[in-house]
Design an enzyme around this catalytic site. Sequence first.
Site, PDB file in Angstrom:
ATOM      1  N   HIS A  86       0.872  -1.178   0.000  1.00 28.59           N
ATOM      2  CA  HIS A  86       0.000   0.000   0.000  1.00 28.59           C
ATOM      3  C   HIS A  86       0.908   1.227   0.000  1.00 28.59           C
ATOM      4  O   HIS A  86       1.595   1.479   0.985  1.00 28.59           O
ATOM      5  CB  HIS A  86      -0.893  -0.029   1.240  1.00 28.59           C
ATOM      6  CG  HIS A  86      -1.673   1.236   1.482  1.00 28.59           C
ATOM      7  ND1 HIS A  86      -2.978   1.236   1.907  1.00 28.59           N
ATOM      8  CD2 HIS A  86      -1.334   2.533   1.362  1.00 28.59           C
ATOM      9  CE1 HIS A  86      -3.395   2.486   2.024  1.00 28.59           C
ATOM     10  NE2 HIS A  86      -2.407   3.288   1.716  1.00 28.59           N
TER      11      HIS A  86
ATOM     12  N   ARG B 198      -8.622  14.232   3.137  1.00 27.00           N
ATOM     13  CA  ARG B 198      -8.374  14.768   4.469  1.00 27.00           C
ATOM     14  C   ARG B 198      -6.876  14.743   4.766  1.00 27.00           C
ATOM     15  O   ARG B 198      -6.111  14.104   4.053  1.00 27.00           O
ATOM     16  CB  ARG B 198      -9.065  13.896   5.520  1.00 27.00           C
ATOM     17  CG  ARG B 198      -8.543  12.466   5.503  1.00 27.00           C
ATOM     18  CD  ARG B 198      -8.964  11.628   6.687  1.00 27.00           C
ATOM     19  NE  ARG B 198      -8.220  10.371   6.723  1.00 27.00           N
ATOM     20  CZ  ARG B 198      -8.507   9.295   6.025  1.00 27.00           C
ATOM     21  NH1 ARG B 198      -9.559   9.296   5.220  1.00 27.00           N
ATOM     22  NH2 ARG B 198      -7.758   8.212   6.117  1.00 27.00           N
TER      23      ARG B 198
HETATM   24  C1  MV4 Z   1      -7.410  -4.594  -2.781  1.00 25.89           C
HETATM   25  C2  MV4 Z   1      -6.539  -5.647  -2.405  1.00 25.89           C
HETATM   26  C3  MV4 Z   1      -6.123  -6.512  -3.405  1.00 25.89           C
HETATM   27  N1  MV4 Z   1      -6.539  -6.336  -4.680  1.00 25.89           N
HETATM   28  N2  MV4 Z   1      -7.781  -4.455  -4.062  1.00 25.89           N
HETATM   29  C4  MV4 Z   1      -8.349  -3.077   1.625  1.00 25.89           C
HETATM   30  C5  MV4 Z   1      -8.994  -1.826   2.077  1.00 25.89           C
HETATM   31  C6  MV4 Z   1      -9.215  -0.976   0.902  1.00 25.89           C
HETATM   32  N3  MV4 Z   1      -8.694   0.334   1.148  1.00 25.89           N
HETATM   33  C7  MV4 Z   1      -8.537  -1.654  -0.232  1.00 25.89           C
HETATM   34  N4  MV4 Z   1      -8.072  -2.912   0.246  1.00 25.89           N
HETATM   35  C8  MV4 Z   1      -7.525  -3.833  -0.574  1.00 25.89           C
HETATM   36  N5  MV4 Z   1      -7.856  -3.707  -1.894  1.00 25.89           N
HETATM   37  C9  MV4 Z   1      -7.360  -5.312  -4.987  1.00 25.89           C
HETATM   38  N6  MV4 Z   1      -7.773  -5.169  -6.241  1.00 25.89           N
HETATM   39  C10 MV4 Z   1      -6.163  -5.752  -1.070  1.00 25.89           C
HETATM   40  C11 MV4 Z   1      -6.660  -4.848  -0.153  1.00 25.89           C
HETATM   41  C12 MV4 Z   1      -6.194  -5.021   1.189  1.00 25.89           C
HETATM   42  C13 MV4 Z   1      -5.351  -4.075   1.791  1.00 25.89           C
HETATM   43  C14 MV4 Z   1      -4.997  -2.909   1.137  1.00 25.89           C
HETATM   44  C15 MV4 Z   1      -4.174  -1.992   1.722  1.00 25.89           C
HETATM   45  C16 MV4 Z   1      -3.666  -2.234   2.986  1.00 25.89           C
HETATM   46  C17 MV4 Z   1      -4.009  -3.373   3.673  1.00 25.89           C
HETATM   47  C18 MV4 Z   1      -4.850  -4.300   3.082  1.00 25.89           C
HETATM   48  C19 MV4 Z   1      -5.178  -5.463   3.773  1.00 25.89           C
HETATM   49  C20 MV4 Z   1      -6.011  -6.367   3.180  1.00 25.89           C
HETATM   50  C21 MV4 Z   1      -6.522  -6.147   1.903  1.00 25.89           C
END
Ligand code: MV4
Length: 451
Positions: free
Chosen positions: A209, A292
């Site tokens: 992320h 924000r």
């Molecule tokens: C995703 C992903 C994998 N693939 N989208 C979790 C919260 C939301 N902000 C977006 N998230 C995710 N989207 C795709 N296409 C995995 C996550 C996700 C995640 C993202 C960022 C930080 C931690 C996470 C933990 C689990 C899943």
Amino acid sequence: MHIRKVLIANRGEIALRVHRACQEMGIQTVAVHSTADNTAMHVRLADESVCIGPPPARDSYLNMAAIISAAAITGADAIHPGYGFLSENASFAEMVEAHGLAFIGPRPEHIRMMGDKIAAKDAMRRLGVPLVPGSMGALESLDEARAVADEIKYPVLIKAAAGGGGRGMKVARSAEELEEAWRVARTEAKAAFGDDSVYMEKYLDRPRHIELQVLADTHGNVVHFGERDCSLQRRHQKLVEEAGSPVLSAEERDKLGANVTRALKELGYRNAGTLEFLWQDGQFAFIEMNTRLQVEHPVTEMVCGVDLVKEQVRIAAGEPLGYGQDEIRFNGHAIECRITAEDPETFAPSPGRVNMYHAPGGLGVRVDSALYSGYVVPPHYDSLVAKLVVHGGTRAEAIARLRRALAEMVVSGIRTTLPLHQQIVADPEFQAGDYTIHWLERFVARMRADG
Ligand code: MV4
């Protein structure tokens, strides 16, 4: 517009953070607080304070009429919403502006747009920002979901349009799992947000992320302050954030930054914003935008030498940024640990009286906290009690400094996540920068198994 007095519509460390910026700018501050926060640090330090209701947030920190009334009574010119609470409530921003006050944040239309994850992705697609492959807009039926999944290939993820923070999100690893994921995601979305609109994305199995900090003034100038790596999360709660990302080169940062600032200029964006990306195999894919100031903004401030809150206030007053992208330099590395009042193994909340609080210090150490010895952490709100932020010339120096600072810090009387942070920063994989969004969950499980 001249801003002489700012009402801070928040509590805890972020209320203090905004107060400090205002003080240094010669701006008066008004604290608002619930009856649970009579003895809170933000109330003590502000020039004026107004009690706006009982402890539950919906009756105090989320009470728009009480907050606008407090601004009117005290003669404030502007409202800073901090993060959480009303910070991404477009109706609140509209109400603030309708009362002739400056909202220290984005335009209401952009808050509303980015609150709808489908609208946010549509806008970014139109503006040429790279996205995760997926559905164009909302999925209207299970048949459409099947068709999109066949097109982009499994595994896929169904996400709530009103979501964010992981709620209403379901993976389907094969066609057999799709119907169940579709039903559960829609039911959860309806229950959590009162809106069962969902969309689909290709599921990325081991992303990082990485988010980009931007500022836009009201004269069409947009700059970015580089990225933060926020991959170290547990149940969608961030524990550790870094600026910059251990995996990103200066060239990759510049390329992403140039694309994003151009897009936001076209959009007519205003004030601070953060674009969230998933990064995997060297590719960025936009997922969401936060309209924000974020909890983890200090790591960016340390690396760029900028006070983002002062910049937010200047922008709200109509001032131009006064510098260009080429004047923003990225110096060294910063890391933040979010210390919460929780059991470090079970994460059970641990409010109560803090017997002793001792903050670490020294070169390159910053602590943003509203704690003091004798303070009683109330049970009604977020458990964040301190952000320990360190800066170093290199990532290795920042880590050494963080280990030293964590060892100096004392918060006694309540349980905190300090011991967990000590374990994380001592770990060889963390030290190598070798982690994805799944790393912390596994690390915590390993720590519990090891006792
Ligand atoms: C995703 C992903 C994998 N693939 N989208 C979790 C919260 C939301 N902000 C977006 N998230 C995710 N989207 C795709 N296409 C995995 C996550 C996700 C995640 C993202 C960022 C930080 C931690 C996470 C933990 C689990 C899943």
